[in-house]
Design a protein around this motif. Structure first.
Motif, PDB file in Angstrom:
ATOM      1  N   ARG A  39      -9.854   4.927   0.931  1.00 28.83           N
ATOM      2  CA  ARG A  39      -8.411   4.727   0.809  1.00 28.83           C
ATOM      3  C   ARG A  39      -7.835   5.215  -0.527  1.00 28.83           C
ATOM      4  NH1 ARG A  39      -6.318   1.122   4.641  1.00 28.83           N
ATOM      5  NH2 ARG A  39      -7.746   1.012   6.418  1.00 28.83           N
ATOM      6  N   CYS A  40      -8.697   5.650  -1.445  1.00 32.09           N
ATOM      7  CA  CYS A  40      -8.211   6.182  -2.721  1.00 32.09           C
ATOM      8  C   CYS A  40      -9.302   7.044  -3.341  1.00 32.09           C
ATOM      9  CB  CYS A  40      -7.833   5.053  -3.682  1.00 32.09           C
ATOM     10  SG  CYS A  40      -7.216   5.645  -5.281  1.00 32.09           S
ATOM     11  N   MET A  63      -0.994   7.571   2.204  1.00 31.00           N
ATOM     12  CA  MET A  63      -1.885   6.775   3.021  1.00 31.00           C
ATOM     13  C   MET A  63      -2.928   7.650   3.694  1.00 31.00           C
ATOM     14  SD  MET A  63      -0.528   3.930   2.318  1.00 31.00           S
ATOM     15  CE  MET A  63      -1.429   2.827   3.415  1.00 31.00           C
ATOM     16  N   ASN A 115       0.821  -1.217   0.000  1.00 33.28           N
ATOM     17  CA  ASN A 115       0.000   0.000   0.000  1.00 33.28           C
ATOM     18  C   ASN A 115       0.853   1.264   0.000  1.00 33.28           C
ATOM     19  OD1 ASN A 115      -2.031  -1.524   2.597  1.00 33.28           O
ATOM     20  ND2 ASN A 115      -2.047  -1.905   0.410  1.00 33.28           N
ATOM     21  N   CYS A 157      -1.525  -8.555   0.327  1.00 32.82           N
ATOM     22  CA  CYS A 157      -1.200  -7.300   0.998  1.00 32.82           C
ATOM     23  C   CYS A 157       0.211  -7.299   1.575  1.00 32.82           C
ATOM     24  CB  CYS A 157      -2.195  -7.040   2.135  1.00 32.82           C
ATOM     25  SG  CYS A 157      -3.894  -6.781   1.613  1.00 32.82           S
ATOM     26  N   ARG A 160      -0.392   4.743   9.217  1.00 33.67           N
ATOM     27  CA  ARG A 160       0.217   4.170   8.017  1.00 33.67           C
ATOM     28  C   ARG A 160       1.127   5.177   7.316  1.00 33.67           C
ATOM     29  NH1 ARG A 160      -1.853  -0.267   5.653  1.00 33.67           N
ATOM     30  NH2 ARG A 160       0.309  -0.414   4.959  1.00 33.67           N
ATOM     31  N   GLU A 167      -3.494   4.705  -2.051  1.00 27.44           N
ATOM     32  CA  GLU A 167      -2.876   3.587  -1.341  1.00 27.44           C
ATOM     33  C   GLU A 167      -2.382   2.502  -2.300  1.00 27.44           C
ATOM     34  OE1 GLU A 167      -4.723   2.342   2.271  1.00 27.44           O
ATOM     35  OE2 GLU A 167      -4.650   4.374   3.094  1.00 27.44           O
ATOM     36  N   HIS A 174     -10.270  -1.737   0.037  1.00 30.72           N
ATOM     37  CA  HIS A 174      -9.219  -1.886  -0.970  1.00 30.72           C
ATOM     38  C   HIS A 174      -9.696  -2.790  -2.105  1.00 30.72           C
ATOM     39  CE1 HIS A 174      -5.292  -0.752   1.379  1.00 30.72           C
ATOM     40  NE2 HIS A 174      -5.807   0.272   0.745  1.00 30.72           N
ATOM     41  N   GLY A 227      -2.916  -1.545  -3.104  1.00 32.84           N
ATOM     42  CA  GLY A 227      -4.113  -1.943  -2.378  1.00 32.84           C
ATOM     43  C   GLY A 227      -5.339  -1.487  -3.142  1.00 32.84           C
ATOM     44  N   SER A 228      -5.285  -0.258  -3.661  1.00 31.99           N
ATOM     45  CA  SER A 228      -6.400   0.335  -4.398  1.00 31.99           C
ATOM     46  C   SER A 228      -6.319   0.116  -5.903  1.00 31.99           C
ATOM     47  CB  SER A 228      -6.447   1.848  -4.135  1.00 31.99           C
ATOM     48  OG  SER A 228      -6.671   2.113  -2.766  1.00 31.99           O
TER      49      SER A 228
END
Length: 305
Positions: free
Chosen positions: A168-169, A109, A95, A299, A114, A147, A197, A150-151
């Motif tokens: 997260r994105c 992040m 991420n 991950c 994070r 991220e 994610h 992850g995204s």
């Protein structure tokens, strides 16, 4: 090109020839070992796969992580960076740090717990000083959230990104990653409510097949379009299989897909047979302790292209 339209995506995708000499899988991988492993309350605010009522065993997490590194070495070289007690849940580096040929991308992040991971100079220096990669640092961009993988799920053979928008994105983050990874086409779509994610609802297998949890997407036309792009070579997951992290998978060679033991045990014989038909054996590693932190095998793995 960046699009949010399934039909526009399919039209653009059909016009893309594979990139010359592009590798479908990474040439190496890196992990960050758990150190005094605990669960982060801040991360749990928008990661519904976490259960803060669970207790964790730091030594068991470390042993499982070591077994993961050893298993993945069957497919490619693997480097493990030491953990940092100041970021005790920082076992999901993909991420924060991502790569494209000759480039290290550092993500932005959402949570402060994070964001501290992006400050690691040893990882930055490894890619910059040892591998000679240029650095693209998004971590200081306060007007976006990105991220990384992850995204963003990336088809490396075609230069195509699949970006799930969530807490997260955001769209600005998607545009920044499109440029940073030098993609030709990015398909942006909203994840379903409560999904954080993309890499728990979608996996691309060496750019030739997909694992898809349809209920992880807000618009049902999106996963159908992705499956169509890959000639309907797709493994469709049930909600229970998604919860078991069967979508959090990765290919580090052209012949094998890796996922956690929990994920593999959730698959049906027909799904495993379909994966075999696509040319993939299935590798499994027990990550039950690490999965308490809301992520699984994919991950944990940073890819080096």
């Amino acid at each position: 090109m960046i699009t949010t339209s399934p039909s526009e995506f399919l039209e653009a995708y059909a016009a893309l020839a594979p990139l010359p000499d592009a590798a479908a899988t990474a040439r190496a991988a890196y992990l960050v070992a758990p150190a005094e492993f605990t669960l982060a309350t801040e991360s749990a605010r928008d990661n519904r796969y976490m259960d803060m009522s669970l207790t964790v065993d730091p030594l068991k997490a470390l042993a499982q992580h070591s077994a993961l590194a050893q298993a993945l070495r069957g497919d490619c070289p693997v480097i493990t960076f030491p953990g940092n007690p100041a970021t005790p849940d920082a076992v999901f580096p993909n991420n924060v740090f991502g790569t494209a040929p000759g480039r290290l991308i550092i993500g932005r992040m959402r949570h402060a717990v994070r964001q501290r991971e992006a400050e690691r100079t040893d990882i930055r220096n490894f890619f910059g000083d040892v591998l000679g990669y240029d650095e693209i640092d998004l971590s200081g961009c306060e007007d976006l959230v990105a991220e990384l993988t992850g995204s963003l799920i990336i088809d490396r053979v075609r230069g195509v990104g699949y970006c799930g928008l969530s807490e997260r994105c955001d769209l600005a983050g998607a545009h920044a990653m499109h440029q940073a990874f030098d993609l030709r086409l990015t398909f942006c779509f909203e994840l379903a409510e409560f999904e954080y994610h993309t890499n728990v609802v979608l996996a691309l297998l060496a750019s030739r097949a997909a694992i898809i949890a349809a209920d992880g997407f807000r618009d049902p036309a999106v996963p159908q379009a992705i499956a169509k792009a890959y000639g309907d070579r797709a493994i469709w997951l049930t909600p229970a299989q998604k919860q078991a992290y069967a979508g959090n998978a990765i290919t580090l060679s052209d012949e094998r897909v890796w996922m956690s033991a929990c994920a593999v045990s959730s698959l049906t014989d027909e799904q495993i047979e379909a994966l075999s038909g696509y040319g993939f054996a299935v590798g499994a590693v027990d990550l039950s302790e690490i999965e308490k932190a809301g992520g699984s095998l994919r991950c944990c793995v940073g890819e080096i292209y």
